[in-house]
Structure formats: C-alpha cells, structure tokens
Scaffold this motif. Sequence first.
Motif, short mmCIF file in Angstrom:
data_model
loop_
_atom_site.label_atom_id
_atom_site.label_comp_id
_atom_site.label_asym_id
_atom_site.label_seq_id
_atom_site.Cartn_x
_atom_site.Cartn_y
_atom_site.Cartn_z
N TYR A 266 0.83 -1.20 0.00
CA TYR A 266 0.00 0.00 0.00
C TYR A 266 0.87 1.26 0.00
O TYR A 266 2.06 1.21 0.32
CB TYR A 266 -0.94 0.00 1.21
CG TYR A 266 -2.10 -0.96 1.03
CD1 TYR A 266 -3.38 -0.51 0.77
CD2 TYR A 266 -1.89 -2.34 1.06
CE1 TYR A 266 -4.43 -1.39 0.56
CE2 TYR A 266 -2.92 -3.24 0.85
CZ TYR A 266 -4.19 -2.75 0.60
OH TYR A 266 -5.22 -3.63 0.38
N ASP A 267 0.24 2.40 -0.34
CA ASP A 267 0.97 3.66 -0.39
C ASP A 267 1.03 4.34 0.97
O ASP A 267 2.07 4.80 1.41
CB ASP A 267 0.32 4.63 -1.40
CG ASP A 267 0.31 4.05 -2.80
OD1 ASP A 267 1.39 3.62 -3.26
OD2 ASP A 267 -0.75 4.01 -3.45
N TYR A 268 -0.14 4.39 1.62
CA TYR A 268 -0.23 5.12 2.89
C TYR A 268 -0.87 4.27 3.99
O TYR A 268 -1.71 3.41 3.71
CB TYR A 268 -1.08 6.39 2.73
CG TYR A 268 -0.45 7.44 1.85
CD1 TYR A 268 0.57 8.26 2.33
CD2 TYR A 268 -0.88 7.62 0.54
CE1 TYR A 268 1.15 9.23 1.53
CE2 TYR A 268 -0.31 8.59 -0.28
CZ TYR A 268 0.71 9.38 0.22
OH TYR A 268 1.29 10.35 -0.58
N LEU A 269 -0.47 4.56 5.22
CA LEU A 269 -1.05 3.92 6.40
C LEU A 269 -1.86 4.99 7.15
O LEU A 269 -1.34 6.06 7.45
CB LEU A 269 0.06 3.39 7.31
CG LEU A 269 -0.39 2.51 8.47
CD1 LEU A 269 -0.83 1.13 7.96
CD2 LEU A 269 0.74 2.33 9.49
N VAL A 270 -3.13 4.68 7.43
CA VAL A 270 -3.98 5.61 8.18
C VAL A 270 -4.34 4.95 9.50
O VAL A 270 -5.02 3.92 9.52
CB VAL A 270 -5.26 5.96 7.39
CG1 VAL A 270 -6.20 6.83 8.23
CG2 VAL A 270 -4.90 6.67 6.09
N VAL A 271 -3.84 5.50 10.60
CA VAL A 271 -4.13 4.95 11.92
C VAL A 271 -5.41 5.61 12.44
O VAL A 271 -5.45 6.81 12.67
CB VAL A 271 -2.95 5.20 12.90
CG1 VAL A 271 -3.30 4.65 14.29
CG2 VAL A 271 -1.68 4.55 12.38
N ARG B 184 3.52 7.58 4.79
CA ARG B 184 3.77 6.52 3.80
C ARG B 184 4.04 5.21 4.52
O ARG B 184 4.61 5.19 5.61
CB ARG B 184 4.96 6.89 2.89
CG ARG B 184 4.61 7.95 1.87
CD ARG B 184 5.54 7.91 0.67
NE ARG B 184 4.90 8.57 -0.48
CZ ARG B 184 4.14 7.95 -1.36
NH1 ARG B 184 3.90 6.66 -1.26
NH2 ARG B 184 3.59 8.61 -2.37
N VAL B 185 3.63 4.14 3.92
CA VAL B 185 3.85 2.81 4.51
C VAL B 185 5.34 2.59 4.75
O VAL B 185 5.75 2.09 5.80
CB VAL B 185 3.26 1.70 3.60
CG1 VAL B 185 3.83 0.34 3.96
CG2 VAL B 185 1.75 1.69 3.72
N SER B 186 6.16 3.03 3.80
CA SER B 186 7.62 2.84 3.91
C SER B 186 8.22 3.54 5.12
O SER B 186 9.29 3.16 5.59
CB SER B 186 8.30 3.32 2.63
OG SER B 186 7.94 4.67 2.36
#
Length: 220
Positions: free
Chosen positions: A163-168, A198-200
């Motif tokens: 995935y591109d982004y992580l949303v907590v 970003r996930v990275s």
Amino acid sequence: MDNKGKLVVISGFSGAGKGTLMKALMEQHGQDYALSVSATTRDPRPGEQNGVSYFFVTKEKFEEMIAADEFVEYARYVNNYYGTPKAYVEDQMNLGKNVILEIEMQGALKIKEKFPDAILLFVTAPDANTLHMRLAGRGTEAPDVIAARLSRAYEESEGIENYDYLVVNDTVDKAVTLLDELIRDERSGNTEHNRSHRVSANIEFINKMREELKSFSKGE
C-alpha cells in the motif's frame, strides 16, 4: 490541478473502522467523492435500491460484462458474482470526483496492476489490543469469530507493504481529516509533507502490529 478525480482504494483490518470513516468522509466532503457501487448477481435485500446499494444484474449479464472487460475487478463468493463496473468508476472520475473502492487486499492489488495511478490506503487501529476491543465491543460476534478475524488480520498484515499510505484510526475526526488531505495532495501532486504517513516510513509500527496480531491469533 487536474480536473479528473483519483481512484482511491481503501482496505483495512476488520474492526479498524473503515465503514465509519467512509460514512464520515462522505458526510464532510461528499461533493468531492463517490463511493463505488458494485454490480452483483445476488437478489436485492429489503430496502436495497438498484444503482444505490448495488447494480443488480443476471448471471448471464455479469458474464457478458466479464467477457467485454467491463469490470475494474470482480470475484465470486458463494455462487454469486460481485464486481466494480469500469464505466461507473470512469464516469465519476471524469466528473471530477475521487472514486473510493472499499475492498479486500486481493482486489486492491489487482486494481494497482490495472491502474498504477490508484492510491492505496490501509486503515488500522492504533494497536492489536484496540482492534480486539473494537471487535468485542460490537457485541455481535462470538469469541471464536473474533479470534478468526484477528487471525485473518495477521495474514493481511503481511501485505501492508503493497500500500501507499497507512492511516491509523485513533479518532474518527483525525483519521477522516488525514484521509482527505492525503487524497487531495496526491491529486495535486503536492505529496512531500505526507512522507511520514507513507507505509515505507512506518515499517517499525507495522512490524509491532504484526507481532501483536500473531500473539492474538495464537490465543496468547
């Protein structure tokens, strides 16, 4: 800014609050977004409207649409087909709306192959314990079902790096604001200040979550 909307894929763990976030996003920014409407061969349930809940079609019609490559992605569950019609997605994007597909990881990765410009966002609770509490807090599922969902979450955690982004999703307001900002910035090309989401940039968090989920899935 390009007038065409973006294709946005949202996935996440069961209990992460995806449905609540989508509802809040549409309430606050509905003029900028369209939730994708799936086609299905199953019968309508009471209160479901054609073109709103689903596009209800026959099995023959669905298979004709598959043959004509009219789906963004599709799958078959328990003798019924479900799929995302390409025409609906493209029409909404051409109207300038960002089209949101809330789908499972397998479908999300298929979308990324077909539409490399799609934005993939993964929604998670702040930690595995919160995820467990949210699932238990629903009061609708037996302990073995919750355990199965947590075990599934552990399996899904293995694919977050795609995935591109992580949303907590700690609080709905903060998470909705972040979702909207990430999508707007991707659309305008102004993504520099979003690096921290970003996930990275969140591998440590993801690995910690994975370990916690692994413990839960083993019943520890």
